[in-house]
Structures are given as C-alpha cells and as structure tokens.
Design a protein around this motif. Sequence first.
Motif, mmCIF file in Angstrom:
data_model
loop_
_atom_site.group_PDB
_atom_site.id
_atom_site.type_symbol
_atom_site.label_atom_id
_atom_site.label_comp_id
_atom_site.label_asym_id
_atom_site.label_seq_id
_atom_site.Cartn_x
_atom_site.Cartn_y
_atom_site.Cartn_z
ATOM 1 N N SER A 1 -14.601 10.108 9.991
ATOM 2 C CA SER A 1 -14.937 11.207 8.873
ATOM 3 C C SER A 1 -13.205 11.286 8.398
ATOM 4 C CB SER A 1 -15.232 12.322 9.211
ATOM 5 O OG SER A 1 -14.685 13.097 10.119
ATOM 6 N N ALA A 2 -13.561 12.058 7.162
ATOM 7 C CA ALA A 2 -12.231 12.598 6.588
ATOM 8 C C ALA A 2 -11.319 13.805 7.272
ATOM 9 C CB ALA A 2 -12.406 13.155 5.293
ATOM 10 N N ALA A 3 -12.255 14.303 8.172
ATOM 11 C CA ALA A 3 -11.506 15.330 9.229
ATOM 12 C C ALA A 3 -10.907 14.514 10.241
ATOM 13 C CB ALA A 3 -12.724 16.355 9.476
ATOM 14 N N SER A 4 -11.614 13.626 10.745
ATOM 15 C CA SER A 4 -10.891 13.042 12.030
ATOM 16 C C SER A 4 -9.962 12.042 11.600
ATOM 17 C CB SER A 4 -11.992 12.256 12.766
ATOM 18 O OG SER A 4 -12.390 11.222 12.070
ATOM 19 N N ALA A 5 -9.734 11.600 10.484
ATOM 20 C CA ALA A 5 -8.583 10.440 9.913
ATOM 21 C C ALA A 5 -7.906 11.020 8.741
ATOM 22 C CB ALA A 5 -9.218 9.129 9.856
ATOM 23 N N PRO A 6 -7.436 11.978 8.441
ATOM 24 C CA PRO A 6 -6.695 12.493 7.362
ATOM 25 C C PRO A 6 -5.735 11.467 6.701
ATOM 26 C CG PRO A 6 -6.068 13.922 9.116
ATOM 27 C CD PRO A 6 -7.110 13.073 9.719
ATOM 28 N N GLY A 7 -4.935 10.837 7.818
ATOM 29 C CA GLY A 7 -3.797 10.100 7.345
ATOM 30 C C GLY A 7 -4.421 8.818 6.891
ATOM 31 N N GLN A 8 -5.424 8.164 7.568
ATOM 32 C CA GLN A 8 -6.072 7.067 6.983
ATOM 33 C C GLN A 8 -6.780 7.358 5.429
ATOM 34 O OE1 GLN A 8 -8.895 5.394 9.506
ATOM 35 N NE2 GLN A 8 -9.273 3.570 8.042
ATOM 36 N N THR A 9 -7.356 8.357 5.212
ATOM 37 C CA THR A 9 -7.980 8.701 4.146
ATOM 38 C C THR A 9 -6.965 8.739 3.027
ATOM 39 O OG1 THR A 9 -9.586 9.663 5.085
ATOM 40 C CG2 THR A 9 -9.323 10.403 2.663
ATOM 41 N N ALA A 10 -5.626 9.553 3.182
ATOM 42 C CA ALA A 10 -4.431 9.602 2.600
ATOM 43 C C ALA A 10 -4.077 8.235 1.826
ATOM 44 C CB ALA A 10 -3.582 10.552 2.912
ATOM 45 N N ARG A 11 -3.779 7.188 2.871
ATOM 46 C CA ARG A 11 -3.142 6.015 2.768
ATOM 47 C C ARG A 11 -4.265 5.140 1.789
ATOM 48 N NH1 ARG A 11 -1.859 6.563 8.081
ATOM 49 N NH2 ARG A 11 -3.598 5.230 8.799
ATOM 50 N N GLN A 12 -5.559 5.173 2.266
ATOM 51 C CA GLN A 12 -6.554 4.370 1.197
ATOM 52 C C GLN A 12 -6.510 5.058 -0.216
ATOM 53 O OE1 GLN A 12 -7.059 1.866 3.274
ATOM 54 N NE2 GLN A 12 -8.924 1.718 2.000
ATOM 55 N N SER A 13 -6.509 6.408 -0.337
ATOM 56 C CA SER A 13 -6.409 6.634 -1.603
ATOM 57 C C SER A 13 -5.347 6.610 -2.558
ATOM 58 C CB SER A 13 -6.740 8.335 -1.780
ATOM 59 O OG SER A 13 -8.045 8.903 -0.729
ATOM 60 N N ALA A 14 -4.046 6.391 -1.657
ATOM 61 C CA ALA A 14 -2.969 6.225 -2.436
ATOM 62 C C ALA A 14 -3.048 4.582 -2.618
ATOM 63 C CB ALA A 14 -1.730 6.403 -1.392
ATOM 64 N N GLY A 15 -3.770 3.850 -2.020
ATOM 65 C CA GLY A 15 -3.461 2.306 -2.091
ATOM 66 C C GLY A 15 -4.422 1.976 -3.410
ATOM 67 N N ARG A 16 -5.231 2.721 -4.026
ATOM 68 C CA ARG A 16 -6.120 2.145 -5.051
ATOM 69 C C ARG A 16 -5.360 2.487 -6.231
ATOM 70 N NH1 ARG A 16 -10.949 1.517 -2.871
ATOM 71 N NH2 ARG A 16 -11.827 1.080 -4.846
ATOM 72 N N GLY A 17 -3.997 1.884 -6.542
ATOM 73 C CA GLY A 17 -3.315 1.958 -7.694
ATOM 74 C C GLY A 17 -3.350 1.215 -8.828
ATOM 75 N N GLY A 18 -4.408 0.065 -8.864
ATOM 76 C CA GLY A 18 -4.252 -0.932 -9.786
ATOM 77 C C GLY A 18 -2.890 -1.557 -10.086
ATOM 78 N N LEU A 19 -2.539 -1.724 -11.309
ATOM 79 C CA LEU A 19 -1.054 -2.481 -11.562
ATOM 80 C C LEU A 19 -0.071 -1.948 -11.065
ATOM 81 C CD1 LEU A 19 -0.102 -4.891 -13.345
ATOM 82 C CD2 LEU A 19 0.307 -3.231 -15.048
ATOM 83 N N ARG A 20 -0.274 -0.512 -10.759
ATOM 84 C CA ARG A 20 1.064 0.177 -9.848
ATOM 85 C C ARG A 20 1.138 -0.453 -8.480
ATOM 86 N NH1 ARG A 20 0.948 6.688 -9.842
ATOM 87 N NH2 ARG A 20 1.239 6.210 -11.981
ATOM 88 N N GLU A 21 -0.131 -0.736 -7.934
ATOM 89 C CA GLU A 21 0.033 -1.069 -6.478
ATOM 90 C C GLU A 21 0.393 -2.629 -6.319
ATOM 91 O OE1 GLU A 21 -2.962 -1.479 -2.584
ATOM 92 O OE2 GLU A 21 -3.791 -1.088 -4.459
ATOM 93 N N LEU A 22 0.136 -3.358 -7.483
ATOM 94 C CA LEU A 22 0.608 -4.793 -7.353
ATOM 95 C C LEU A 22 2.128 -4.926 -7.663
ATOM 96 C CD1 LEU A 22 -2.178 -6.603 -9.936
ATOM 97 C CD2 LEU A 22 -1.737 -6.403 -7.422
ATOM 98 N N LEU A 23 2.760 -3.695 -8.190
ATOM 99 C CA LEU A 23 4.265 -3.747 -8.413
ATOM 100 C C LEU A 23 5.085 -3.076 -7.613
ATOM 101 C CD1 LEU A 23 4.186 -3.821 -12.212
ATOM 102 C CD2 LEU A 23 4.451 -5.608 -10.947
ATOM 103 N N SER A 24 4.347 -2.542 -6.325
ATOM 104 C CA SER A 24 4.997 -1.762 -5.294
ATOM 105 C C SER A 24 4.778 -2.272 -3.930
ATOM 106 C CB SER A 24 4.684 -0.463 -5.490
ATOM 107 O OG SER A 24 3.192 -0.341 -5.068
ATOM 108 N N GLY A 25 5.472 -1.862 -2.888
ATOM 109 C CA GLY A 25 5.311 -2.361 -1.594
ATOM 110 C C GLY A 25 5.346 -3.913 -1.246
ATOM 111 N N ARG A 26 4.481 -4.199 -0.370
ATOM 112 C CA ARG A 26 4.300 -5.708 -0.098
ATOM 113 C C ARG A 26 3.963 -6.469 -1.159
ATOM 114 N NH1 ARG A 26 0.219 -6.263 4.802
ATOM 115 N NH2 ARG A 26 0.957 -4.187 5.101
#
Length: 489
Positions: free
Chosen positions: A270-295
């Motif tokens: 759940s979100a309570a047991s995995a706040p870090g994973q939830t935050a990473r997943q939310s941040a990862g859904r960035g559309g074109l921004r995600e394609l032009l960042s990180g790996r």
Amino acid sequence: MTTDTPHATAGRPAATAALTAAIGARFERLPLCRWHVTVRLIIGAVTFFEAFDQLLIAYALPELRAEWQLSTGQTTSLITVGSLGMLVGALLSGRLADRVGRVKVIAACIALSSVFNLLLTLCTSPGPFMALRFAQGLAIGGEVPVAATFIAEITRAHRRGRFVLLYELVFPAGLTACALLAWWLMPLLGWRWMFGLAAVPGVLCLLVARYVPESPRWLADHGRHEAALATMASIEAKVEKITGEPLPRPASAPAAPSAGPAASVPSVPSAASAPGQTARQSAGRGGLRELLSGRYRRRTLVVSVLWFTGYFVNYGISTWLPTIYGARFHLNLSDALLYSTVTSCAGFVGCLAVALTVDRVGRRHTLAWSLGAAALCLLLLGLFAGGSAGGVLIWTSLAAVFFFGANICLYLYTPELFPTRVRALGTSVGGAMNRVGVILGPIVVGAVYADGALGTVFVTLAAVALVGSLTAGVAAEETSGRQLEDVAP
C-alpha cells in the motif's frame, strides 16, 4: 479492492507497478502460437496498407506533374506535405495512444486514411490535393509507431526480434506492392484509380475493433487492473485452447490458476507501506519530460538520430527515383516505375535478412553495419556509377538492401527502450524524427538535383547514412533477449 478507475487511491502507483510487472511475466510464459499470428496478421494488414498509402504519391507524381504542369518547387511541396502531416500525426498519436489505448488509435487511423483516399480522387488542382494529403498524413503517421508499440507489448523476450520484424515486413511489403501495382495500373488507369483502390482497406478498422484486444500492459499501467487481468486471462485461455496444454507458472509470480481473472496477481504494498516507491512511480509518469531526462534522455536522442538519418536516405532516394529515371535518363513512365520497383524489391530482401538474423546479431550491430554498408554503396555510386540508368539501378538497389534493413530494425528497437507509460510516445518521437527525415530528404535531393549534380546527391546521402552508422555503433544500447520491464522499468 482494485477498481477500474485510474488513480482512485493514493496507493495506486505501487499496485500498478507490481501488476504491470506481473503481466509482463505472464506474457513471457506464452508460447508463440496461432493467437499471436492472427493478431499480427490483422495489425499487419493495417500497416501494409498504410505503407501503400504513404508511397503512392511517388508513383503518381510523374502523372500529376504533367496533368497540373507542376514546377520543381510545387512537385517537392506535393511530396513533402504528406510527410509533414505524418510528423504531426506521429507526435499526436503517441500521446493519444498512451492515454486512450493502442487499439482505438490503430482502428481510427486506418478508417481516416481510407476516407481521405476517396476524397483525393476528386481533386482537380494541387491546392486541395495537398490539404488532403496533409490530413491523410496525420493518420498514416499515427498508425505505424502505435502498431509497432502494440506488437512489442504482446510479445515475449525470446526471439522477439524475429517475431516483431516478421510482422514489420508488412511495411516494406506494402511499399513493394505499391510499386508493383503502380507500375502495372498507373499507365492503364491513371492516378485516381490508384487512390480509389487504396480506400478499400478501410474496412479493416472493423476487424481491429472486434478481434484485437487492448494491450494488457497498457491497461495495467493505467490503473485499469480488472480490465488488464480479464484481458490477460482471455489471451491465456485462447493460447491454452490452441496449444492444448496448460501454461507454465510465471517465473516471477506466486502460484495461481493460469487463466482466471485473479491469476498471478502480485501482492502489492500500500501507499503507507511503500511511500518511496509511490513517490518514484508518480514522478516517473512525466510524458515527454521523462523521455528527455534520466536514463531515457540518451536513448531518445540516439533513436531520434537513427530514425532521421535512415529515413532521410530512404526517401531522398525512393521519392525521386522515378523522376530521375525519366528526366535524367529519358526512360518512359513504365520503365522508370519498373526500375524503381526493382530497388523497392531489393529493400524488401534486406528487411527479410534482418528479420531472420537480428536476434543473433543484435540490434546495435545490425543498425551500425547496415547503415555503414548503405553509406559505402551510395558513396561508390556518387563517385563512379551515376552516369547511367543501369548504374543507378544497381547501386541504389544494393544500398536499399542495407538502409531498408536498418530502418525496419528501428520499429523493433525503439519500443524496447521505453517503459509502458511512455512507450507509444517514445516510439512516436522516433516516428516524428522519421518524418523530419522523410521531409528533408526529398527537399535536399530536389535542391541538389536542380543544379544537375546527380553524383553529389548520392555522396550527400552517403554522408547522412554514415552519421547514423557511427551513432549506432558508439551510443546505442543492446536490448536483444531482454524482457521489456528489464530494459525500461
């Protein structure tokens, strides 16, 4: 409890990530069978006729040029306006397919393309024709990258290259069929009949809507968990019925019945047991921004260069060949189209060779060596063999074996590089760069050819192919034999 509405709870991203991984594991256990082939044939038929529509302008061009008394500039505009529509369509369709689904976009594109073919038969001047070609380009440019994304998402890692590229052969097959039919029918019936015949395949949209399921990976990634499980279970049941054997247990999922809606459902935090994973997943859904960042930044840049260079060369040659044979070497229309058809057929042979070898050779080496060989052929043509129609025929056909092979590999390679949430968009960015190359290639060839420097045309194309070869050899990542979720989490 899982609902069918995306983002219903704060814990949704963690559940979505786990279910997407589980769906991937369930696809990995599916043996290739008649179900895969049926879906591939239906989607392949759509792609076949979109390729037919795309190249039809090149073979109608000599007749249109004579009928409407077109200048070289108007001729170039007539070629490139459709490609401009394809560029816009590729960008729009990728985002749309990541939001509303792969199958809806594919069905809509083939229907719209056929409608515009009918309208093109009514044109009596260049203005309306160009407007309709732009609109049709939106559909053609939209279908091809989304279809490639869908096929990649329903295929397991083992021998994925062979399976996907045997599907992708329908695109060069469509180009070749266009060339053959145009050579036969254009002198007899004229360009209007060709566009009218190209409208008939619009009925395929009904087959797509009825027989092709939405990608379970996409459904899971969009929080539609129940729909993803039900669709996956339906696919598994069909595969079991076809093979007559129970499916093996997924490698990374707990034991569960193989075909029920709850099969292989992972235990998700759940979100309570995995706040870090939830935050990473939310941040990862960035559309074109995600394609032009990180790996994904480097991957996006590399495939953009490869798509651009490969199709700059491809369409710089294929679009102008019938005109070059007629205007430079004084071949009649039938012979000019026949010579151009031979080059297209040679390109198809190259595509088949890549489809059968890409899993062994690897994506990176296939791209680097194919574009390098194409560059060498074009350089030799430009320096030594451009003085006769026969020399142009031989060396452009040899070059086509290699640049067609490289280009078809990109339809396999690009969807492998990006995660499900932006896979269609990433593939469409590549498709958009494809269209930039398709637009600029004929423009550059037309500008250089207008000065009478045919040898310089081929040397220029060789230099562009060499840039693609070096980019692949130095910067491309290898993806052969790896599961999609491993390559792009």
